[in-house]
Design a protein around this motif. Structure first.
Motif, PDB file in Angstrom:
ATOM      1  N   ALA A 102      -0.814  13.019  -8.089  1.00  0.00           N
ATOM      2  CA  ALA A 102      -1.618  14.152  -7.637  1.00  0.00           C
ATOM      3  C   ALA A 102      -0.801  15.425  -7.456  1.00  0.00           C
ATOM      4  N   TYR A 103       0.461  15.281  -7.079  1.00  0.00           N
ATOM      5  CA  TYR A 103       1.309  16.434  -6.762  1.00  0.00           C
ATOM      6  C   TYR A 103       2.679  16.332  -7.438  1.00  0.00           C
ATOM      7  N   PRO A 104       2.724  16.234  -8.767  1.00  0.00           N
ATOM      8  CA  PRO A 104       4.014  16.051  -9.449  1.00  0.00           C
ATOM      9  C   PRO A 104       4.977  17.219  -9.235  1.00  0.00           C
ATOM     10  N   GLN A 105       4.441  18.403  -9.003  1.00  0.00           N
ATOM     11  CA  GLN A 105       5.303  19.568  -8.804  1.00  0.00           C
ATOM     12  C   GLN A 105       6.214  19.407  -7.587  1.00  0.00           C
ATOM     13  N   PHE A 106       5.796  18.628  -6.603  1.00  0.00           N
ATOM     14  CA  PHE A 106       6.633  18.457  -5.418  1.00  0.00           C
ATOM     15  C   PHE A 106       7.783  17.486  -5.649  1.00  0.00           C
ATOM     16  N   ILE A 107       7.602  16.561  -6.577  1.00  0.00           N
ATOM     17  CA  ILE A 107       8.697  15.656  -6.924  1.00  0.00           C
ATOM     18  C   ILE A 107       9.785  16.457  -7.638  1.00  0.00           C
ATOM     19  N   GLU A 108       9.363  17.287  -8.564  1.00  0.00           N
ATOM     20  CA  GLU A 108      10.314  18.075  -9.335  1.00  0.00           C
ATOM     21  C   GLU A 108      11.003  19.144  -8.485  1.00  0.00           C
ATOM     22  N   ALA A 109      10.297  19.693  -7.499  1.00  0.00           N
ATOM     23  CA  ALA A 109      10.806  20.831  -6.738  1.00  0.00           C
ATOM     24  C   ALA A 109      11.616  20.448  -5.496  1.00  0.00           C
TER      25      ALA A 109
ATOM     26  N   GLU B 108      11.969  16.225   1.979  1.00  0.00           N
ATOM     27  CA  GLU B 108      11.405  17.508   1.564  1.00  0.00           C
ATOM     28  C   GLU B 108      10.028  17.302   0.931  1.00  0.00           C
ATOM     29  N   PHE B 109       9.903  16.270   0.112  1.00  0.00           N
ATOM     30  CA  PHE B 109       8.630  15.950  -0.526  1.00  0.00           C
ATOM     31  C   PHE B 109       7.557  15.671   0.531  1.00  0.00           C
ATOM     32  N   CYS B 110       7.877  14.854   1.512  1.00  0.00           N
ATOM     33  CA  CYS B 110       6.917  14.514   2.569  1.00  0.00           C
ATOM     34  C   CYS B 110       6.549  15.736   3.402  1.00  0.00           C
ATOM     35  N   ALA B 111       7.521  16.599   3.669  1.00  0.00           N
ATOM     36  CA  ALA B 111       7.246  17.816   4.436  1.00  0.00           C
ATOM     37  C   ALA B 111       6.237  18.701   3.694  1.00  0.00           C
ATOM     38  N   LYS B 112       6.382  18.822   2.377  1.00  0.00           N
ATOM     39  CA  LYS B 112       5.443  19.620   1.587  1.00  0.00           C
ATOM     40  C   LYS B 112       4.044  18.991   1.614  1.00  0.00           C
ATOM     41  N   LEU B 113       3.981  17.678   1.495  1.00  0.00           N
ATOM     42  CA  LEU B 113       2.684  17.010   1.532  1.00  0.00           C
ATOM     43  C   LEU B 113       2.009  17.191   2.880  1.00  0.00           C
ATOM     44  N   MET B 114       2.790  17.083   3.941  1.00  0.00           N
ATOM     45  CA  MET B 114       2.233  17.271   5.280  1.00  0.00           C
ATOM     46  C   MET B 114       1.653  18.670   5.421  1.00  0.00           C
ATOM     47  N   ALA B 115       2.366  19.650   4.883  1.00  0.00           N
ATOM     48  CA  ALA B 115       1.884  21.026   4.943  1.00  0.00           C
ATOM     49  C   ALA B 115       0.556  21.161   4.209  1.00  0.00           C
ATOM     50  N   ILE B 116       0.430  20.519   3.068  1.00  0.00           N
ATOM     51  CA  ILE B 116      -0.819  20.576   2.298  1.00  0.00           C
ATOM     52  C   ILE B 116      -1.958  19.914   3.073  1.00  0.00           C
ATOM     53  N   PHE B 117      -1.693  18.711   3.585  1.00  0.00           N
ATOM     54  CA  PHE B 117      -2.758  17.986   4.271  1.00  0.00           C
ATOM     55  C   PHE B 117      -3.150  18.633   5.590  1.00  0.00           C
TER      56      PHE B 117
ATOM     57  N   PHE C  67       0.823  -1.202   0.000  1.00  0.00           N
ATOM     58  CA  PHE C  67       0.000   0.000   0.000  1.00  0.00           C
ATOM     59  C   PHE C  67       0.867   1.267   0.000  1.00  0.00           C
ATOM     60  N   GLY C  68       1.959   1.256   0.718  1.00  0.00           N
ATOM     61  CA  GLY C  68       2.855   2.409   0.714  1.00  0.00           C
ATOM     62  C   GLY C  68       3.350   2.731  -0.677  1.00  0.00           C
ATOM     63  N   GLU C  69       3.720   1.719  -1.422  1.00  0.00           N
ATOM     64  CA  GLU C  69       4.167   1.922  -2.805  1.00  0.00           C
ATOM     65  C   GLU C  69       3.025   2.453  -3.678  1.00  0.00           C
ATOM     66  N   TYR C  70       1.852   1.888  -3.492  1.00  0.00           N
ATOM     67  CA  TYR C  70       0.679   2.333  -4.250  1.00  0.00           C
ATOM     68  C   TYR C  70       0.376   3.797  -3.924  1.00  0.00           C
ATOM     69  N   LEU C  71       0.352   4.129  -2.628  1.00  0.00           N
ATOM     70  CA  LEU C  71       0.024   5.485  -2.196  1.00  0.00           C
ATOM     71  C   LEU C  71       1.057   6.486  -2.697  1.00  0.00           C
ATOM     72  N   PHE C  72       2.325   6.123  -2.663  1.00  0.00           N
ATOM     73  CA  PHE C  72       3.353   7.035  -3.148  1.00  0.00           C
ATOM     74  C   PHE C  72       3.111   7.365  -4.622  1.00  0.00           C
ATOM     75  N   ASN C  73       2.782   6.376  -5.416  1.00  0.00           N
ATOM     76  CA  ASN C  73       2.488   6.622  -6.830  1.00  0.00           C
ATOM     77  C   ASN C  73       1.281   7.540  -7.003  1.00  0.00           C
ATOM     78  N   GLN C  74       0.283   7.386  -6.140  1.00  0.00           N
ATOM     79  CA  GLN C  74      -0.889   8.259  -6.200  1.00  0.00           C
ATOM     80  C   GLN C  74      -0.521   9.696  -5.817  1.00  0.00           C
ATOM     81  N   LEU C  75       0.347   9.841  -4.822  1.00  0.00           N
ATOM     82  CA  LEU C  75       0.798  11.173  -4.414  1.00  0.00           C
ATOM     83  C   LEU C  75       1.604  11.840  -5.519  1.00  0.00           C
ATOM     84  N   VAL C  76       2.452  11.083  -6.169  1.00  0.00           N
ATOM     85  CA  VAL C  76       3.244  11.623  -7.279  1.00  0.00           C
ATOM     86  C   VAL C  76       2.318  12.081  -8.398  1.00  0.00           C
TER      87      VAL C  76
END
Length: 106
Positions: A81-88, A94-103, A70-79
């Motif tokens: 939904a939020y591709p800009q955070f992977i690139e940035a 850093e990616f997880c910190a940005k997602l936490m801020a959004i959620f 599920f972690g692998e599945y969820l990570f792909n869903q996050l990527v």
């Protein structure tokens, strides 16, 4: 825990197992929410534990293995939904910190 996580778990179970399996694990997990989740809602992490435990019991797949899948599945869903955070971001932390801020804002 955000509903985005729950709705993605339900989607994964339906895709990889079946809609009947989703129905079964929700029915037998005795969830306070009744298994009704929205992506913007917030739910107890204990419900996720119950759902994974039920799936493990039904499939005979070890709990830890299901969490990893599920972690692998969820990570792909996050990527997706939020591709800009992977690139940035330079790394996973850093990616997880940005997602936490959004959620946390939702």
């Amino acid at each position: 825990m955000k509903g985005f996580v729950f709705t993605n778990f339900i989607e994964m179970v339906e895709e990889r197992f079946s809609l009947d399996m989703v129905d079964h694990i929700i029915t037998h997990a005795e969830l306070p929410s009744g298994g009704v989740y929205t992506t913007v809602g917030t739910y107890s992490h204990a419900e996720m534990i119950r759902l994974v435990a039920q799936l493990s019991e039904q499939t005979q797949i070890p709990f830890a293995q299901l969490v990893r899948v599920f972690g692998e599945y969820l990570f792909n869903q996050l990527v997706a939904a939020y591709p800009q955070f992977i690139e940035a971001n330079r790394n996973l932390f850093e990616f997880c910190a940005k997602l936490m801020a959004i959620f946390m804002l939702k």
